[in-house]
Design a protein around this motif. Structure first.
Motif, PDB file in Angstrom:
ATOM      1  N   VAL A   1      25.339  32.107  38.036  1.00  0.00           N
ATOM      2  CA  VAL A   1      25.788  33.251  37.247  1.00  0.00           C
ATOM      3  C   VAL A   1      26.553  32.752  36.028  1.00  0.00           C
ATOM      4  O   VAL A   1      27.459  31.938  36.154  1.00  0.00           O
ATOM      5  CB  VAL A   1      26.716  34.179  38.067  1.00  0.00           C
ATOM      6  CG1 VAL A   1      27.235  35.318  37.204  1.00  0.00           C
ATOM      7  CG2 VAL A   1      26.004  34.708  39.288  1.00  0.00           C
ATOM      8  N   CYS A   2      26.162  33.251  34.886  1.00  0.00           N
ATOM      9  CA  CYS A   2      26.929  33.010  33.672  1.00  0.00           C
ATOM     10  C   CYS A   2      27.572  34.345  33.320  1.00  0.00           C
ATOM     11  O   CYS A   2      26.884  35.287  32.931  1.00  0.00           O
ATOM     12  CB  CYS A   2      26.024  32.541  32.537  1.00  0.00           C
ATOM     13  SG  CYS A   2      26.919  32.307  30.986  1.00  0.00           S
ATOM     14  N   ALA A   3      28.867  34.450  33.526  1.00  0.00           N
ATOM     15  CA  ALA A   3      29.601  35.680  33.239  1.00  0.00           C
ATOM     16  C   ALA A   3      30.438  35.450  31.987  1.00  0.00           C
ATOM     17  O   ALA A   3      31.279  34.562  31.960  1.00  0.00           O
ATOM     18  CB  ALA A   3      30.490  36.058  34.417  1.00  0.00           C
TER      19      ALA A   3
ATOM     20  N   MET B   1      25.249  42.285  41.166  1.00  0.00           N
ATOM     21  CA  MET B   1      25.245  40.892  40.718  1.00  0.00           C
ATOM     22  C   MET B   1      25.475  39.946  41.896  1.00  0.00           C
ATOM     23  O   MET B   1      24.772  38.954  42.047  1.00  0.00           O
ATOM     24  CB  MET B   1      26.332  40.698  39.651  1.00  0.00           C
ATOM     25  CG  MET B   1      26.434  39.300  39.076  1.00  0.00           C
ATOM     26  SD  MET B   1      27.532  38.147  39.925  1.00  0.00           S
ATOM     27  CE  MET B   1      29.069  38.991  39.978  1.00  0.00           C
ATOM     28  N   LYS B   2      26.447  40.271  42.745  1.00  0.00           N
ATOM     29  CA  LYS B   2      26.732  39.398  43.904  1.00  0.00           C
ATOM     30  C   LYS B   2      25.537  39.321  44.854  1.00  0.00           C
ATOM     31  O   LYS B   2      25.207  38.245  45.360  1.00  0.00           O
ATOM     32  CB  LYS B   2      27.956  39.913  44.664  1.00  0.00           C
ATOM     33  CG  LYS B   2      29.276  39.657  43.996  1.00  0.00           C
ATOM     34  CD  LYS B   2      29.971  38.421  44.460  1.00  0.00           C
ATOM     35  CE  LYS B   2      30.260  38.476  45.935  1.00  0.00           C
ATOM     36  NZ  LYS B   2      30.991  37.386  46.459  1.00  0.00           N
ATOM     37  N   LEU B   3      24.900  40.452  45.113  1.00  0.00           N
ATOM     38  CA  LEU B   3      23.741  40.460  46.008  1.00  0.00           C
ATOM     39  C   LEU B   3      22.595  39.628  45.428  1.00  0.00           C
ATOM     40  O   LEU B   3      21.939  38.881  46.150  1.00  0.00           O
ATOM     41  CB  LEU B   3      23.276  41.893  46.269  1.00  0.00           C
ATOM     42  CG  LEU B   3      24.174  42.710  47.191  1.00  0.00           C
ATOM     43  CD1 LEU B   3      23.860  44.199  47.072  1.00  0.00           C
ATOM     44  CD2 LEU B   3      24.029  42.249  48.633  1.00  0.00           C
ATOM     45  N   LEU B   4      22.348  39.755  44.140  1.00  0.00           N
ATOM     46  CA  LEU B   4      21.262  38.993  43.512  1.00  0.00           C
ATOM     47  C   LEU B   4      21.599  37.507  43.410  1.00  0.00           C
ATOM     48  O   LEU B   4      20.720  36.659  43.509  1.00  0.00           O
ATOM     49  CB  LEU B   4      20.960  39.555  42.121  1.00  0.00           C
ATOM     50  CG  LEU B   4      20.314  40.933  42.088  1.00  0.00           C
ATOM     51  CD1 LEU B   4      20.237  41.447  40.657  1.00  0.00           C
ATOM     52  CD2 LEU B   4      18.937  40.905  42.743  1.00  0.00           C
TER      53      LEU B   4
ATOM     54  N   ASP C   1      35.262  34.543  43.914  1.00  0.00           N
ATOM     55  CA  ASP C   1      33.890  34.839  44.318  1.00  0.00           C
ATOM     56  C   ASP C   1      32.946  33.666  44.083  1.00  0.00           C
ATOM     57  O   ASP C   1      31.959  33.508  44.787  1.00  0.00           O
ATOM     58  CB  ASP C   1      33.367  36.058  43.550  1.00  0.00           C
ATOM     59  CG  ASP C   1      34.168  37.315  43.854  1.00  0.00           C
ATOM     60  OD1 ASP C   1      34.696  37.429  44.976  1.00  0.00           O
ATOM     61  OD2 ASP C   1      34.264  38.171  42.963  1.00  0.00           O
ATOM     62  N   PHE C   2      33.245  32.857  43.082  1.00  0.00           N
ATOM     63  CA  PHE C   2      32.405  31.710  42.731  1.00  0.00           C
ATOM     64  C   PHE C   2      33.287  30.470  42.579  1.00  0.00           C
ATOM     65  O   PHE C   2      33.559  30.012  41.469  1.00  0.00           O
ATOM     66  CB  PHE C   2      31.632  31.994  41.431  1.00  0.00           C
ATOM     67  CG  PHE C   2      30.632  33.094  41.585  1.00  0.00           C
ATOM     68  CD1 PHE C   2      29.356  32.840  42.040  1.00  0.00           C
ATOM     69  CD2 PHE C   2      30.996  34.404  41.318  1.00  0.00           C
ATOM     70  CE1 PHE C   2      28.439  33.867  42.211  1.00  0.00           C
ATOM     71  CE2 PHE C   2      30.095  35.441  41.484  1.00  0.00           C
ATOM     72  CZ  PHE C   2      28.816  35.169  41.937  1.00  0.00           C
TER      73      PHE C   2
ATOM     74  N   PRO D   1      29.831  48.893  41.373  1.00  0.00           N
ATOM     75  CA  PRO D   1      28.411  48.776  41.740  1.00  0.00           C
ATOM     76  C   PRO D   1      27.684  47.672  40.960  1.00  0.00           C
ATOM     77  O   PRO D   1      26.839  46.970  41.524  1.00  0.00           O
ATOM     78  CB  PRO D   1      27.840  50.158  41.410  1.00  0.00           C
ATOM     79  CG  PRO D   1      29.007  51.082  41.523  1.00  0.00           C
ATOM     80  CD  PRO D   1      30.187  50.273  41.037  1.00  0.00           C
ATOM     81  N   GLN D   2      28.001  47.480  39.693  1.00  0.00           N
ATOM     82  CA  GLN D   2      27.385  46.396  38.924  1.00  0.00           C
ATOM     83  C   GLN D   2      27.789  45.050  39.507  1.00  0.00           C
ATOM     84  O   GLN D   2      26.969  44.129  39.615  1.00  0.00           O
ATOM     85  CB  GLN D   2      27.796  46.482  37.458  1.00  0.00           C
ATOM     86  CG  GLN D   2      27.187  47.651  36.723  1.00  0.00           C
ATOM     87  CD  GLN D   2      27.803  47.860  35.354  1.00  0.00           C
ATOM     88  OE1 GLN D   2      29.017  47.782  35.191  1.00  0.00           O
ATOM     89  NE2 GLN D   2      26.973  48.142  34.374  1.00  0.00           N
ATOM     90  N   TYR D   3      29.052  44.923  39.881  1.00  0.00           N
ATOM     91  CA  TYR D   3      29.553  43.700  40.510  1.00  0.00           C
ATOM     92  C   TYR D   3      28.809  43.436  41.825  1.00  0.00           C
ATOM     93  O   TYR D   3      28.363  42.321  42.086  1.00  0.00           O
ATOM     94  CB  TYR D   3      31.053  43.842  40.744  1.00  0.00           C
ATOM     95  CG  TYR D   3      31.617  42.919  41.777  1.00  0.00           C
ATOM     96  CD1 TYR D   3      31.960  41.618  41.464  1.00  0.00           C
ATOM     97  CD2 TYR D   3      31.811  43.356  43.089  1.00  0.00           C
ATOM     98  CE1 TYR D   3      32.479  40.765  42.418  1.00  0.00           C
ATOM     99  CE2 TYR D   3      32.327  42.518  44.047  1.00  0.00           C
ATOM    100  CZ  TYR D   3      32.650  41.218  43.712  1.00  0.00           C
ATOM    101  OH  TYR D   3      33.149  40.386  44.670  1.00  0.00           O
TER     102      TYR D   3
END
Length: 142
Positions: free
Chosen positions: A57-59, A47-50, A84-85, A42-44
């Motif tokens: 994104v800095c992961a 993050m993807k939706l936002l 994903d990126f 869910p956190q992933y």
């Protein structure tokens, strides 16, 4: 309502309402996710939706330090980040770590056997130091 419910509800709302999703994408143009290896699905998804609009994104994370699978952390999140990126910029401290590389060499030999990892290389400024000491110690015992 607990933390997981907050995450799940936020994901549901962002998926269901394009207007709400766009509002939050405009508000949060840049995302920083620390300890990315310990994120759950869910956190992933949140993050993807936002990040979908701006892709900023800095992961920060290390797949070799993923220790929270028992509470839902999904190592796929960090292992699949490049998929994903695809236009990401990777940075690995490698040779720039100001620490004893003997320690990292030994630790690296242990985690190299982990099945689900991309693999990293810590550059040793003096290769073989730990290995030489181990060999000398083994020879002395004979």
């Amino acid at each position: 309502m607990d933390f997981d419910d907050l995450l799940l509800d936020a994901v549901r709302v962002l998926k269901a309402s394009g207007e709400v999703r766009e509002r939050y994408q405009r508000r949060y143009k840049y995302l920083l996710v620390d300890e990315y290896q310990d994120t759950n699905r869910p956190q992933y998804e949140l993050m993807k939706l936002l990040a979908d609009e701006h892709r900023n994104v800095c992961a920060v994370g290390d797949e070799d330090q993923s220790i929270y699978s028992w509470r839902g952390a999904d190592i796929r999140n960090i292992l699949e980040f490049e998929k994903d990126f695809p236009k990401r910029h990777d940075y690995s401290p490698g040779a720039e770590l100001p620490v004893d590389t003997d320690y990292f060499g030994g630790a690296g030999a242990v985690v190299a056997n982990n099945l689900r990892r991309k693999g990293q290389k810590i550059m040793d400024r003096a290769p073989g130091r730990l290995a030489d000491r181990l060999l000398r110690g083994a020879r002395r015992r004979k």
